[in-house]
Design a protein around this motif. Structure first.
Motif, PDB file in Angstrom:
ATOM      1  N   ILE A  15       0.981  -1.195  -0.065  1.00 53.37           N
ATOM      2  CA  ILE A  15       0.026  -0.083   0.027  1.00 53.37           C
ATOM      3  C   ILE A  15       0.894   1.132   0.102  1.00 53.37           C
ATOM      4  CG2 ILE A  15      -1.480   1.182   1.561  1.00 53.37           C
ATOM      5  CD1 ILE A  15      -2.969  -1.365   2.066  1.00 53.37           C
ATOM      6  N   ALA A  22      -2.283   1.348  -9.390  1.00 57.10           N
ATOM      7  CA  ALA A  22      -3.408   1.413  -8.724  1.00 57.10           C
ATOM      8  C   ALA A  22      -3.862   0.271  -8.465  1.00 57.10           C
ATOM      9  CB  ALA A  22      -4.439   2.177  -9.564  1.00 57.10           C
ATOM     10  N   VAL A  23      -3.762  -0.868  -9.604  1.00 59.92           N
ATOM     11  CA  VAL A  23      -4.362  -2.182  -9.298  1.00 59.92           C
ATOM     12  C   VAL A  23      -3.970  -2.815  -8.110  1.00 59.92           C
ATOM     13  CG1 VAL A  23      -2.591  -3.320 -10.694  1.00 59.92           C
ATOM     14  CG2 VAL A  23      -4.960  -4.330 -10.664  1.00 59.92           C
ATOM     15  N   HIS A  24      -2.692  -2.786  -7.816  1.00 58.02           N
ATOM     16  CA  HIS A  24      -2.084  -3.198  -6.774  1.00 58.02           C
ATOM     17  C   HIS A  24      -2.695  -2.847  -5.312  1.00 58.02           C
ATOM     18  CE1 HIS A  24       0.886  -3.796 -10.037  1.00 58.02           C
ATOM     19  NE2 HIS A  24       0.606  -4.976  -9.824  1.00 58.02           N
ATOM     20  N   LEU A  25      -2.723  -1.437  -5.524  1.00 61.05           N
ATOM     21  CA  LEU A  25      -3.343  -1.031  -4.140  1.00 61.05           C
ATOM     22  C   LEU A  25      -4.953  -1.365  -4.185  1.00 61.05           C
ATOM     23  CD1 LEU A  25      -2.370   2.749  -4.803  1.00 61.05           C
ATOM     24  CD2 LEU A  25      -1.283   1.015  -3.185  1.00 61.05           C
ATOM     25  N   ARG A  26      -5.580  -1.638  -5.116  1.00 67.05           N
ATOM     26  CA  ARG A  26      -6.886  -2.102  -4.994  1.00 67.05           C
ATOM     27  C   ARG A  26      -7.074  -3.565  -4.612  1.00 67.05           C
ATOM     28  NH1 ARG A  26      -8.267  -1.666 -10.084  1.00 67.05           N
ATOM     29  NH2 ARG A  26      -8.305   0.381 -10.095  1.00 67.05           N
ATOM     30  N   ARG A  27      -5.936  -4.288  -5.041  1.00 67.87           N
ATOM     31  CA  ARG A  27      -5.956  -5.668  -4.860  1.00 67.87           C
ATOM     32  C   ARG A  27      -5.594  -5.754  -3.249  1.00 67.87           C
ATOM     33  NH1 ARG A  27      -9.202  -7.077  -8.502  1.00 67.87           N
ATOM     34  NH2 ARG A  27      -7.986  -7.590 -10.520  1.00 67.87           N
ATOM     35  N   GLY A  29      -6.394  -3.697  -0.862  1.00 69.88           N
ATOM     36  CA  GLY A  29      -7.275  -3.516  -0.145  1.00 69.88           C
ATOM     37  C   GLY A  29      -8.424  -4.363  -0.234  1.00 69.88           C
ATOM     38  N   GLU A  30      -8.652  -5.300  -1.369  1.00 67.97           N
ATOM     39  CA  GLU A  30      -9.806  -6.250  -1.547  1.00 67.97           C
ATOM     40  C   GLU A  30      -9.183  -7.482  -0.902  1.00 67.97           C
ATOM     41  OE1 GLU A  30      -9.486  -6.894  -5.572  1.00 67.97           O
ATOM     42  OE2 GLU A  30     -11.036  -5.259  -6.172  1.00 67.97           O
ATOM     43  N   GLU A  93      -0.252  -9.039  -8.866  1.00 68.04           N
ATOM     44  CA  GLU A  93      -1.418  -8.977  -8.961  1.00 68.04           C
ATOM     45  C   GLU A  93      -2.237 -10.167  -9.065  1.00 68.04           C
ATOM     46  OE1 GLU A  93      -5.324  -8.135 -10.791  1.00 68.04           O
ATOM     47  OE2 GLU A  93      -3.558  -9.298 -11.929  1.00 68.04           O
ATOM     48  N   ARG A  97      -5.213 -11.407  -6.451  1.00 70.09           N
ATOM     49  CA  ARG A  97      -6.259 -11.678  -7.113  1.00 70.09           C
ATOM     50  C   ARG A  97      -6.988 -13.087  -6.595  1.00 70.09           C
ATOM     51  NH1 ARG A  97      -6.439 -13.584 -11.730  1.00 70.09           N
ATOM     52  NH2 ARG A  97      -4.875 -12.029 -12.581  1.00 70.09           N
TER      53      ARG A  97
END
Length: 110
Positions: A15, A22-27, A29-30, A93, A97
């Protein structure tokens, strides 16, 4: 001294890292949200159907899933910028995921 689990520490490193997108930050968080949902379901004694040996197996499976994204992150940290851009971040990623999918699947069946 008590500290966060290695998998949680890695998520926090992802983070705050300037080397991810951005995709890594989103993942990341997910993963945190899916992990929280899974933990809530497992710990809810009224709704959880897992105990004993099944719980032990589940915990080992969770650790194995977490090891994959921890290892992918460590490889990104150790690799060259070119390798990280070409392969490392894609592998990270994919590992994040997969963890999200697994945690949500466990939460939905418990």
């Amino acid at each position: 001294m008590y500290g966060p689990a290695p998998a949680l520490r890695v998520l926090s490193e992802i983070i705050v890292s300037p080397n991810v997108g951005a995709v890594h930050l989103r993942r990341a968080g997910e993963v945190l949200v899916a992990r929280a949902e899974m933990n809530a379901r497992i710990l809810d004694t009224g709704r959880s159907r897992v105990s004993g040996d099944d719980l032990d197996e589940l915990l080992f499976s969770i650790a194995d899933i977490e090891d994959v994204y921890v290892d992918a992150w460590h490889a990104c940290q150790a690799g060259t910028n070119d390798w990280r851009t070409a392969k490392g971040l894609a592998a990270l990623e994919a590992a994040l995921r997969h963890a999200v999918e697994y945690f949500l699947e466990v939460a939905s069946r418990e």
